[in-house]
Structures are given as structure tokens and as C-alpha cells.
Design a protein around this motif. Structure first.
Motif, PDB file in Angstrom:
ATOM      1  N   ARG A 683       0.849  -1.189   0.000  1.00 35.42           N
ATOM      2  CA  ARG A 683       0.000   0.000   0.000  1.00 35.42           C
ATOM      3  C   ARG A 683       0.886   1.241   0.000  1.00 35.42           C
ATOM      4  NH1 ARG A 683       0.316   2.041   5.123  1.00 35.42           N
ATOM      5  NH2 ARG A 683       0.811   0.601   6.799  1.00 35.42           N
ATOM      6  N   PHE A 684       0.288   2.385  -0.235  1.00 31.72           N
ATOM      7  CA  PHE A 684       1.020   3.649  -0.145  1.00 31.72           C
ATOM      8  C   PHE A 684       1.369   3.911   1.322  1.00 31.72           C
ATOM      9  CE2 PHE A 684      -0.389   3.942  -4.282  1.00 31.72           C
ATOM     10  CZ  PHE A 684      -0.227   5.164  -4.888  1.00 31.72           C
ATOM     11  N   TYR A 685       2.491   4.576   1.564  1.00 33.92           N
ATOM     12  CA  TYR A 685       2.775   5.066   2.917  1.00 33.92           C
ATOM     13  C   TYR A 685       3.600   6.341   2.831  1.00 33.92           C
ATOM     14  CZ  TYR A 685       7.486   2.944   2.659  1.00 33.92           C
ATOM     15  OH  TYR A 685       8.769   2.597   2.306  1.00 33.92           O
ATOM     16  N   ARG A 686       3.461   7.152   3.887  1.00 33.62           N
ATOM     17  CA  ARG A 686       4.091   8.474   3.914  1.00 33.62           C
ATOM     18  C   ARG A 686       5.586   8.383   4.222  1.00 33.62           C
ATOM     19  NH1 ARG A 686      -0.404  11.039   7.830  1.00 33.62           N
ATOM     20  NH2 ARG A 686      -0.816   8.827   8.140  1.00 33.62           N
ATOM     21  N   ILE A 687       6.352   9.312   3.661  1.00 32.12           N
ATOM     22  CA  ILE A 687       7.783   9.407   3.947  1.00 32.12           C
ATOM     23  C   ILE A 687       8.027  10.675   4.758  1.00 32.12           C
ATOM     24  CG2 ILE A 687      10.084   9.704   2.933  1.00 32.12           C
ATOM     25  CD1 ILE A 687       9.138   8.055   0.574  1.00 32.12           C
ATOM     26  N   ASP A 688       8.595  10.499   5.916  1.00 29.29           N
ATOM     27  CA  ASP A 688       8.877  11.634   6.798  1.00 29.29           C
ATOM     28  C   ASP A 688       9.836  12.599   6.095  1.00 29.29           C
ATOM     29  OD1 ASP A 688       9.132  13.287   8.950  1.00 29.29           O
ATOM     30  OD2 ASP A 688      10.521  12.000  10.036  1.00 29.29           O
ATOM     31  N   ARG A 689       9.567  13.885   6.251  1.00 31.62           N
ATOM     32  CA  ARG A 689      10.392  14.892   5.571  1.00 31.62           C
ATOM     33  C   ARG A 689      11.856  14.797   6.015  1.00 31.62           C
ATOM     34  NH1 ARG A 689       8.798  21.207   4.404  1.00 31.62           N
ATOM     35  NH2 ARG A 689      10.673  21.712   3.210  1.00 31.62           N
ATOM     36  N   ALA A 690      12.088  14.405   7.275  1.00 31.24           N
ATOM     37  CA  ALA A 690      13.463  14.288   7.754  1.00 31.24           C
ATOM     38  C   ALA A 690      14.210  13.135   7.105  1.00 31.24           C
ATOM     39  CB  ALA A 690      13.456  14.102   9.278  1.00 31.24           C
ATOM     40  N   GLN A 691      13.486  12.268   6.351  1.00 33.96           N
ATOM     41  CA  GLN A 691      14.137  11.119   5.705  1.00 33.96           C
ATOM     42  C   GLN A 691      14.169  11.235   4.185  1.00 33.96           C
ATOM     43  OE1 GLN A 691      11.889   7.773   7.184  1.00 33.96           O
ATOM     44  NE2 GLN A 691      13.089   7.657   9.040  1.00 33.96           N
ATOM     45  N   GLU A 692      13.828  12.397   3.669  1.00 37.15           N
ATOM     46  CA  GLU A 692      13.774  12.542   2.210  1.00 37.15           C
ATOM     47  C   GLU A 692      15.143  12.376   1.565  1.00 37.15           C
ATOM     48  OE1 GLU A 692      11.825  16.229   1.362  1.00 37.15           O
ATOM     49  OE2 GLU A 692       9.856  15.495   2.007  1.00 37.15           O
ATOM     50  N   HIS A 693      16.199  12.780   2.265  1.00 37.99           N
ATOM     51  CA  HIS A 693      17.536  12.671   1.674  1.00 37.99           C
ATOM     52  C   HIS A 693      17.999  11.223   1.573  1.00 37.99           C
ATOM     53  CE1 HIS A 693      18.279  12.456   5.974  1.00 37.99           C
ATOM     54  NE2 HIS A 693      19.505  12.022   5.740  1.00 37.99           N
ATOM     55  N   LEU A 694      17.262  10.284   2.200  1.00 40.95           N
ATOM     56  CA  LEU A 694      17.642   8.863   2.178  1.00 40.95           C
ATOM     57  C   LEU A 694      16.988   8.105   1.034  1.00 40.95           C
ATOM     58  CD1 LEU A 694      17.277   8.025   5.971  1.00 40.95           C
ATOM     59  CD2 LEU A 694      19.345   8.665   4.755  1.00 40.95           C
ATOM     60  N   ASN A 695      16.031   8.720   0.347  1.00 38.44           N
ATOM     61  CA  ASN A 695      15.262   8.018  -0.678  1.00 38.44           C
ATOM     62  C   ASN A 695      15.460   8.662  -2.039  1.00 38.44           C
ATOM     63  OD1 ASN A 695      13.185   6.128   0.965  1.00 38.44           O
ATOM     64  ND2 ASN A 695      13.488   8.047   2.073  1.00 38.44           N
ATOM     65  N   TYR A 696      15.727   7.830  -3.033  1.00 37.42           N
ATOM     66  CA  TYR A 696      15.825   8.308  -4.407  1.00 37.42           C
ATOM     67  C   TYR A 696      14.435   8.313  -5.048  1.00 37.42           C
ATOM     68  CZ  TYR A 696      20.881   7.879  -4.112  1.00 37.42           C
ATOM     69  OH  TYR A 696      22.188   8.036  -3.735  1.00 37.42           O
ATOM     70  N   VAL A 697      14.254   9.176  -6.013  1.00 35.43           N
ATOM     71  CA  VAL A 697      12.973   9.260  -6.717  1.00 35.43           C
ATOM     72  C   VAL A 697      12.612   7.913  -7.315  1.00 35.43           C
ATOM     73  CG1 VAL A 697      11.755  10.328  -8.648  1.00 35.43           C
ATOM     74  CG2 VAL A 697      13.254  11.709  -7.202  1.00 35.43           C
ATOM     75  N   THR A 698      13.579   7.232  -7.890  1.00 33.51           N
ATOM     76  CA  THR A 698      13.316   5.960  -8.565  1.00 33.51           C
ATOM     77  C   THR A 698      12.946   4.840  -7.599  1.00 33.51           C
ATOM     78  OG1 THR A 698      15.716   5.600  -8.513  1.00 33.51           O
ATOM     79  CG2 THR A 698      14.763   6.435 -10.556  1.00 33.51           C
ATOM     80  N   GLU A 699      13.128   5.061  -6.310  1.00 29.85           N
ATOM     81  CA  GLU A 699      12.783   4.031  -5.332  1.00 29.85           C
ATOM     82  C   GLU A 699      11.315   4.071  -4.945  1.00 29.85           C
ATOM     83  OE1 GLU A 699      16.982   3.699  -2.863  1.00 29.85           O
ATOM     84  OE2 GLU A 699      15.457   5.134  -2.249  1.00 29.85           O
ATOM     85  N   ILE A 700      10.701   5.242  -4.994  1.00 30.38           N
ATOM     86  CA  ILE A 700       9.329   5.350  -4.510  1.00 30.38           C
ATOM     87  C   ILE A 700       8.319   5.516  -5.641  1.00 30.38           C
ATOM     88  CG2 ILE A 700      10.194   6.424  -2.400  1.00 30.38           C
ATOM     89  CD1 ILE A 700       8.683   9.001  -3.432  1.00 30.38           C
ATOM     90  N   ALA A 701       8.782   5.586  -6.881  1.00 32.71           N
ATOM     91  CA  ALA A 701       7.866   5.802  -7.992  1.00 32.71           C
ATOM     92  C   ALA A 701       8.455   5.198  -9.254  1.00 32.71           C
ATOM     93  CB  ALA A 701       7.609   7.292  -8.189  1.00 32.71           C
ATOM     94  N   GLN A 702       7.576   4.970 -10.224  1.00 34.67           N
ATOM     95  CA  GLN A 702       8.025   4.466 -11.515  1.00 34.67           C
ATOM     96  C   GLN A 702       7.804   5.545 -12.580  1.00 34.67           C
ATOM     97  OE1 GLN A 702       5.857   0.769 -11.862  1.00 34.67           O
ATOM     98  NE2 GLN A 702       7.273  -0.315 -10.507  1.00 34.67           N
ATOM     99  N   ASP A 703       6.605   5.598 -13.145  1.00 38.39           N
ATOM    100  CA  ASP A 703       6.338   6.640 -14.148  1.00 38.39           C
ATOM    101  C   ASP A 703       5.724   7.884 -13.530  1.00 38.39           C
ATOM    102  OD1 ASP A 703       7.181   4.873 -16.136  1.00 38.39           O
ATOM    103  OD2 ASP A 703       5.190   3.955 -16.220  1.00 38.39           O
ATOM    104  N   GLU A 704       5.263   7.762 -12.297  1.00 34.97           N
ATOM    105  CA  GLU A 704       4.537   8.864 -11.675  1.00 34.97           C
ATOM    106  C   GLU A 704       4.897   8.916 -10.190  1.00 34.97           C
ATOM    107  OE1 GLU A 704      -0.052  10.595 -11.894  1.00 34.97           O
ATOM    108  OE2 GLU A 704       0.435   8.566 -12.561  1.00 34.97           O
ATOM    109  N   ILE A 705       5.082  10.117  -9.678  1.00 33.22           N
ATOM    110  CA  ILE A 705       5.389  10.273  -8.264  1.00 33.22           C
ATOM    111  C   ILE A 705       4.160  10.876  -7.571  1.00 33.22           C
ATOM    112  CG2 ILE A 705       6.394  12.607  -8.383  1.00 33.22           C
ATOM    113  CD1 ILE A 705       8.564  11.546  -6.456  1.00 33.22           C
TER     114      ILE A 705
END
Length: 886
Positions: A683-705
Motif C-alpha cells: 500500500r502507499f505510505y508516507r515518507i517523513d520529511r526528515a528522511q527525504e535525503h535517504l530516498n531516491y525518486v526511482t525508489e518510490i515511484a516508476q512513471d509517476e510520483i
């Protein structure tokens, strides 16, 4: 004697696949077996009389007429009345509370969390067996055939659709072709988190010798006490359970400590998830005695890791206990932040608070995290001999609440505000049961303290010497109202009082493992600027501090406040703790491997989701995607993390010619929006703003973010119809609407009704865009929504709810039925959910005086009736609040 038939399983399936052996093996010879073992327990039993395969029960609001013991043994069915239900956190079966004892009759025990020791069990296998459980609902796909499981929105279904293991979570269709006999006896792998799960084969129950006389027992006990006083903390004490690990270089066994009172009692809810994913004997409730017993028991486990679920105070408690036990090497500690500030958690990349990230992902982060060091500082306090009687305060204390700190030690304004909060919470704990309320109280107390100016003379009553250099003149010139001795970069719920990296050229970069403290002074101006990215006055970096106070002053140690009498305080390095820092997930990104090199640029569509839709549709990814609103397209570097991507997204609406600016229905982004992970969980889940630098765009989305905007209107409230000045959009079902073909006559209502009856979504959409009236009624006063409900057309129902006037929700036909009455009588649960969430009244009655809930009860759909009753109460409360406000 053969085991009885498992509930809901066909006799044919049992005969062919041997499903009668699904229950775990009975307890070993000599294990206790009495009525007491079926008592309702919500905690793990560590006593000598612990029951093999005991369930861990929690109350649940799951309703319906099913019960795991089956109709033959269901007490509630015999009584023919509604009774409370319990759910086992470790194997997720649901039973009526009076039916718990009946589980013995069907020989169904929970997954065993230990094994028996002694000569009687020499032949007992050292591997873990599967714990097979029948499921009426199951996500995912069958491990054998790869097909999905039958998913019906039917809470009262008696049909068994799957068989899954409570340990490894493998699932099979409940039929002979998928679940074969050999799977019953084969060893279990313990699943994707096997590296952190402590196998039950490591945990042995020891037995006391039974042939000793009472008198000799007393003598031995007295002698034992004398000898044990000379031994270490782990020796000289008999325990019912022994840990005998089998070391493996690939394993990182985990102990989970949960503070159930942290973060507005979030811990009490999350503990159940850990009991499901792990061995219940590696999950500990800190309100049941603290961490010491568990750490002593598991002290010899190689590669041990610890997960502290709570606030920074919970982490400090565990670290202090590890100091006392002197474990070599000390196990590294990870953090699941449940508190209010969570500054240490932010520093180690665990974020500012838990929202809804799946526990399975958290366990993966703990396993993959990097081991780092954290400085810890001693506080030695003694009375100030130069202070006179006139400087004494009756409410002051001579001792600090803690003698060691990991985050910071401070005195002045911030400590006074924290002390006020602490005293108010002690007096009225029921008023501080949520993180939001806690923060609001902090804000109010800070404002009132600012008006009083209680800390304006702080500089006159302190003397600060750092590494032999007297900073008192500098402090008196600054006239701070708060002085902070900082060990980590974060402070006061995520602010950076030393400044961001690169802003302090006169000092060394700040680190949490360099053996230096940062000393910072705050005036009221700099404290106010702190919340918007400012910083305090940087005074020095040092290894030792001698602080002298000449009167009673509020101080706090890692958020624990007190009013300290005039004292002399020495701060010096104590040791370094071993911690787990959450790592950046570069290795798991889809585009970050050898087969798919990182592209130079990514062009990606951004869509946002409202909080209303997120909460209503979180169970269905596809529906949530459909409910999202396009925001625009961003072009970012291929290896962008979310922190960089945020800047590009916020720039979308600043561009006058951007897609977001051109959209007539697009609201401005609110400051509280956050990213949603749409790919790495079910399911979808929220990413804490303090952890945004740990996640790449390609990890949480494919064609759409996807992003979550809490201030965006939900799907049912959005103005999706085009404005008169806007061109009508074309439909994929009808490229040329009739309203664009000259002066065409608007379609007749009968055509709309016929389209709704036939479930012809494209035709209905075409007729509506050609000018058709969605509020048209037939000769019996039935609306289009009545007809769509009668045929069970979910797509047409959603379209009408989104585009028809709100009056359609409570429109009645000639017998007084609304569309919700009709959907409830037909047991159409998803459609009922759509209509209720759109705002339909649950209090309306038909000509028989029945509400929609009563219609569901007459249809014998007790689960749907319970849902409607819950929403009816919610509507009544809302109405009362509105009337009170008026």
C-alpha cells in the motif's frame, strides 16, 4: 487420536492433503496443560508455567459471524447473541472471547515461541516448522500457482481461501493442487526477515528439580544468595528460560523494546505488528519492567541489535542499562521514533516521528543500517559552596534527573517551558495523549513564559568555563535567556541551533562522535528565528565544561527537566554508544544496478492525493491512483533524492506558464505536503520529511510520483465539472460530445436511466456531457443512483457521486428508500462505503422506520451493519459539535 477438522475446511481437502495436521505439534511430555493455559493473555508469559503455543490476545473491532473455532464449537453461535472478539497478534486468528477455550478442542495453538529442554526432547528437531493457519482473506499471490487469492468485500464469508504460515508468511490456495502434504512437515525459512528473527529453537525452557525437600531448598537459597552477591549481574540467578544461540555471520538477531506510552500511546498499537513479524519472545513492553531482564537474558547472542521504539528518553534508558550491564561488545541501537521531539532519531536518519511506514520496511532498515558511534556525556553535580541562604529555593532540588546525556544539557528559558509541560502532564496525564496536543501546549507555555520574562537575568547568575577558558564575559555581553550544551546537530524537535553545515567557518564541522560539545547561547530573537531556519550564537566547541550557578535555575537533561539549586556542574565525556544509522537505499533502487544504469535526467509526472482519499482508499493502490490529481511534470537528474525533487515540485506552481498554474481545479500546494512511497509495499505510505535525503525518486515511484497534500479537497468535493468558460473535455468513450455538434437536443432522461441500468459507463458519461440531467427520476421517483446501485455498477456510482448534485445522496423513492438503504439491503459493501464517504445521511428512515444499518441487519450482514453503525455514531457526534458551535 486424530486431530479434529479445522474450521471451514472441506472434508475432501482434509482427506487428500492431510490438513488435519495443520495445528502445531502438541506440547512436549511434561509440559503443563490445564485450564489456566487458555486464560486471556495480552503479554508474553516468561514464568515457569508458560504454556507452549499460547496465543497473545488483543481486543478487536472486527465484526461478522465468523469465528476461527468453527460453527461446531462456537459458543457465541450457540448463545445467538453478539459478544466481544479477540485477535491473536502472533498468528492473526480472530475468535469470540468465550470461544478461546474451545481452541483446545480443535487442537489449534499459536506459533511456538520456545522449545522444551531436557532428555525427553533429545529427538526434537532443531529446525523450525511452519505454523499453518487457515485464512478467509489473504493478500498477495499463491506460492504454488502464482495466482491471486479470491478477494471479496465480505467480512462474514465462511469460505477458507488460503493457508499461510505465521512465521514465513508463505501462502497457498486452500486446495489440493496448491497446498500439498509435504509442505506441512518441511522446515520453515522464517521468511524475508529471517536474519533478524530469533528462532524458537534458541529459547529453551528450563525445569526446576522436583525431588528436593523444602528445608534443603531454603538452605540452598540462603547459600545461593550469599554466593550470588559476589557474582556478575548475569550469574547466580535461576531463570525459567535459557538462550542458546546458534551463531551465524548472516544473522543480526533483534530485540525490540516498545514504550507503549510514547507519542500519544502509539507504542501500544505498534507492538502488535512486531509480535506478528517476529518471535513474540524478542518483543518487550517497557511498561512491564524495563529492558534490563531481557538484555541480561540475551547478552550472549552474537551480532545482537536493538530497536528502541519510543522517544529520546526511551533510547537513553536503554543506553544507560547497557552501560550498567557492560555487554562486550555492546549491541547497536536503532530507533523507531514515537516521542515528541525525537532529535536523536532525526540525527541518525530515523525521522521525526512514526506515521504509517510498514513494520516490514522498518525491520529491513534496521538490518541494513550502518553502525556508528555516539558520544555520551557525564554530569557531576555538587552544591555551590558560595551560595548563601537567600539564594535557596524551596522548590529546587540538589540532583539532576539524569547523570548522563546523549543529546543536550540546557538551562534557562527552554528548560522552564519543559518543566511547565512536565508538571502539567504529571497532574493531568489524560490531557496529553497526542503529539499534536503536546506541541500546542509547548507553544502556549513558551508564549506565556516569554511575556513573563522569567529567564532574562540568566547571564547574571551563571559562570561558564570551557577547557579552562572563562566564557562568562562573552555570555554577559550576549545576555542570553538560554544556554545549550549540544552533542548532536538537532535540538527542539528538529531545529539546527549550531546552523547548517558550511555556515560556521570559524569552527570544526559538528559531529556526534568527535568527543566535542557545542556551546550555544540564545536570546529571545534567535530562539524565535530557530523555528524558521536560524541559529543561536556559537560560543565554542570543547571537551570539558565547568558550569557554576548562583541561584536555583530550571535545567533539562535530554528533555528531563528540574529546578536545580545553586550548584557546580562538571560535564565530561563518559563513553561512546554504538548506534544504528538508517542508510540511504541506493543499492535497492530499481535504476541503480548494473543492468539499468542511472539516466542523466528523469521526466516524471507529479500527482497529489488528498488526506480524505488517502484515509478512505489506503487499502487499494489502484483506486488511490485514480483519485489523485495531476500537478505537473518535473525534470530532475537521474540520481535525485527526494530532497532535491521537493525543490523542483515546489517550483511548479511558481512558474506562470506551468501545468499546475494552468489547471483550473488545482489548489496551491500546502506547506505540509509529503511524498508517498507507491512501490515498495502493498500500500502507499508516507515518507517523513526528515528522511527525504535517504530516498531516491526511482525508489518510490516508476512513471509517476505521488504526494500527499492534507489541505487538498477529496475526490467527492472537487469541482470536476468544467466551468462555462472552459472547453468541455473529450471523453475516451465519446470523442465528440453531442453538445459540440451544433444545436443538438439534450438527451432524454430515459436514455440516462437505460445507461445506468445497463452499467454502460461510457454512454452515461456521453449523455451527461451532452447536457443530460443527472438528477432525473423515473415514475417511481428513483434516481440514476438508485438504478446504478440496483445493478451493482461501482464505476457508474462513483461517476454520479463525483458529478451529480449532493441532493442525490439522500433522495428517496416512493417507498422512502435512499440509495444507501438499497445498497445496505443488497449487501453492496464497497458501494455503501462510497456513498457514506460522499456524505449520505445514515439517520434517514424508510417507510418501515428502518435506517440503512437496520436494513443491513435484516439482510444478515452483521459486518456491514457494524460499519454503518460506527459511521452513524460519527455523524451524530459531528452534528452535536456543529449545533454546539452554533
Amino acid at each position: 487420536m486424530e486431530s479434529p477438522q479445522p474450521p471451514g475446511t472441506s472434508r475432501k481437502a482434509i482427506t487428500k492433503s492431510g490438513l488435519q495436521h495443520l495445528a502445531p505439534p502438541p506440547p512436549a511430555p511434561g509440559a503443563p496443560c490445564s485450564e489456566s493455559e487458555w486464560q486471556i493473555r495480552s503479554t508474553v508469559d516468561w514464568s515457569e508455567s508458560a504454556t507452549y503455543g499460547e496465543h497473545i490476545w488483543f481486543e478487536t473491532n472486527v465484526s461478522g459471524d465468523f469465528c476461527y473455532v468453527g460453527e461446531q464449537y462456537c459458543v457465541a453461535r450457540m448463545l445467538q447473541k453478539s459478544v466481544s472478539r479477540r485477535k491473536c497478534a502472533a498468528c492473526k486468528i480472530v475468535v469470540h472471547t468465550p470461544c478461546i477455550e474451545q481452541l483446545e478442542k480443535i487442537n489449534f495453538r499459536c506459533k511456538p515461541s520456545f522449545r522444551e529442554s531436557g532428555s525427553r526432547n533429545v529427538r526434537e528437531p532443531t529446525f523450525v516448522r511452519h505454523h499453518w493457519v487457515h485464512r478467509r482473506r489473504q493478500d498477495g499471490k499463491c506460492r504454488h500457482c502464482g495466482k491471486g487469492f479470491q478477494q471479496k468485500f465480505t467480512f462474514h464469508s465462511k469460505e477458507i481461501v488460503a493457508i499461510s504460515c505465521s512465521w514465513c508468511k508463505q501462502a497457498y490456495h486452500s486446495k489440493v493442487s496448491c497446498f500439498m502434504l509435504q509442505q506441512i512437515e518441511e522446515p520453515c525459512s522464517l521468511g524475508v526477515h529471517a536474519a533478524v528473527v530469533i528462532p524458537p529453537t534458541w529459547i529453551l525452557r528450563a525445569r526446576r528439580p522436583q525431588n528436593t525437600l523444602k528445608a534443603s531448598k531454603k538452605k540452598k537459597r540462603a547459600s545461593f544468595k550469599r554466593k550470588s552477591s559476589k557474582k556478575g549481574p548475569e550469574e547466580g540467578r535461576w531463570r525459567p528460560f535459557i538462550i542458546r544461540p546458534t551463531p551465524s555471520p548472516l544473522m543480526k538477531p533483534l530485540l525490540v523494546f516498545v514504550n507503549p506510552k510514547s507519542g500519544g500511546n502509539q507504542g501500544a498499537k505498534i507492538i502488535q505488528s512486531f509480535l506478528w513479524y517476529l518471535n513474540p519472545r524478542q518483543v518487550f513492553d517497557l511498561s512491564q519492567g524495563g529492558p534490563r531482564e531481557a538484555l541480561e537474558m540475551y547478552r550472549k547472542v552474537h551480532n545482537l541489535r536493538i530497536l528502541a521504539c519510543g522517544g529520546d528518553g526511551t533510547v537513553g534508558w536503554i543506553l544507560s542499562t547497557l552501560d550498567q550491564l557492560r555487554l562486550k561488545p555492546p549491541p547497536p541501537v536503532a530507533i523507531l521514533p514515537l516521542g515528541t521531539g525525537n532529535d536523536l532519531a532525526r540525527t541518525l536518519n530515523w525521522g521525526g516521528g512514526y506515521t504509517d511506514e510498514p513494520v516490514s520496511k522498518i525491520l529491513s532498515h534496521v538490518e541494513e543500517g550502518n553502525v556508528v558511534q555516539l558520544d555520551r556525556w557525564d554530569l557531576h553535580v555538587e552544591p555551590n559552596p558560595e551560595a548563601g541562604p537567600e539564594d535557596r529555593d524551596e522548590g529546587a532540588t540538589d540532583r539532576l534527573p539524569l547523570d548522563v546525556f546523549n543529546n543536550y544539557f540546557s538551562l534557562g528559558f527552554d528548560a522552564h517551558v519543559t518543566l511547565e509541560f512536565h508538571e502539567s502532564r504529571e497532574a493531568n496525564p489524560e490531557k496529553f495523549n497526542s503529539r499534536f496536543r503536546n506541541k500546542m501546549f509547548y507553544a502556549g507555555t513558551a508564549f506565556s513564559d516569554f511575556l513573563m520574562g522569567s529567564s532574562k537575568d540568566l547571564a547574571k547568575h551563571i559562570r561558564v568555563v570551557c577547557d579552562g577558558t572563562d566564557l562568562t564575559p562573552k555570555i554577559q555581553d550576549l545576555k542570553p535567556q538560554c544556554v545549550v550544551f549540544l552533542n548532536i546537530p538537532r535540538y527542539c524537535a528538529g531545529t539546527m541551533p549550531w546552523g547548517h553545515p558550511g555556515e560556521h567557518h570559524d569552527f570544526e564541522p559538528q559531529r556526534h562522535d568527535d568527543g566535542y560539545l557545542e556551546v550555544i547561547g540564545f536570546t529571545m530573537t534567535s530562539l524565535a528565528a530557530l523555528q524558521v531556519g536560524g541559529h543561536g550564537e556559537r560560543l565554542t566547541q570543547c571537551r570539558e565544561v565547568v558550569l557554576t550557578t548562583s541561584k536555583a535555575i530550571p535545567v533539562q537533561v535530554d528533555g528531563e527537566p528540574c529546578k536545580l539549586a545553586a550548584s557546580r556542574i562538571r560535564i565530561a565525556l563518559r563513553n561512546q554508544a554504538t548506534m544504528v544509522q538508517k542508510a540511504k537505499r541506493r543499492s535497492t533502487a530499481p535504476l541503480h544496478n548494473d543492468q539499468q544504469p542511472v539516466p542523466e535526467q528523469l521526466r516524471i509526472q507529479v500527482s497529489r492525493v488528498s488526506m480524505h482519499d488517502y484515509e478512505a482508499l489506503h487499502y487499494d493502490k489502484e483506486q488511490l491512483k485514480e483519485a489523485s490529481v495531476p500537478l505537473g511534470t518535473v525534470v530532475v537528474p537521474g540520481d535525485s533524492d527526494l530532497e532535491l525533487c521537493r525543490a523542483h515540485i515546489e517550483r511548479l506552481q511558481q512558474e506562470p506558464d506551468g501545468a499546475a498554474a494552468r489547471s483550473p481545479t488545482c489548489q496551491k500546494l500546502s506547506p505540509k505536503w509529503c511524498f508517498l512511497d507507491a512501490t515498495t509495499a502493498s500500500r502507499f505510505y508516507r515518507i517523513d520529511r526528515a528522511q527525504e535525503h535517504l530516498n531516491y525518486v526511482t525508489e518510490i515511484a516508476q512513471d509517476e510520483i505521488y504526494i500527499l497534500d492534507p489541505e487538498l479537497l477529496g475526490a467527492s468535493a472537487r469541482p470536476d465539472l468544467p466551468t462555462p468558460t472552459s472547453p468541455l473535455p473529450t471523453s475516451p468513450c465519446s470523442p465528440t460530445p453531442r453538445s459540440l455538434q451544433g444545436d443538438a437536443v439534450p438527451p432524454q432522461g430515459e436514455e440516462l436511466i437505460e445507461a445506468a441500468k445497463r452499467n454502460d459507463f461510457c454512454k452515461l458519461q456521453e449523455l451527461h456531457r451532452a447536457g443530460g440531467d443527472l438528477m432525473h427520476r423515473d415514475e417511481r421517483s428513483r434516481t440514476l443512483l438508485h438504478h446504478a446501485v440496483s445493478t451493482g455498477s461501482k464505476e457508474v456510482v462513483r461517476y454520479l457521486l463525483d458529478h451529480a448534485p449532493p441532493e442525490i445522496l439522500d433522495a428517496v423513492e416512493e417507498n422512502g428508500e435512499t440509495c444507501l438503504h438499497q445498497a445496505a439491503a443488497l449487501g453492496q459493501r464497497t458501494i455503501c462505503h462510497y456513498i457514506v464517504e460522499a456524505g449520505a445521511s445514515l439517520m434517514k428512515t424508510d417507510q418501515q422506520g428502518d435506517t440503512p444499518r437496520q436494513r443491513a441487519e435484516k439482510a444478515q450482514d452483521t459486518e456491514l451493519a457494524a460499519y454503518l453503525e460506527n459511521r452513524q455514531h460519527y455523524q451524530m457526534i459531528q452534528r452535536e459539535d456543529q449545533e454546539t458551535a452554533v
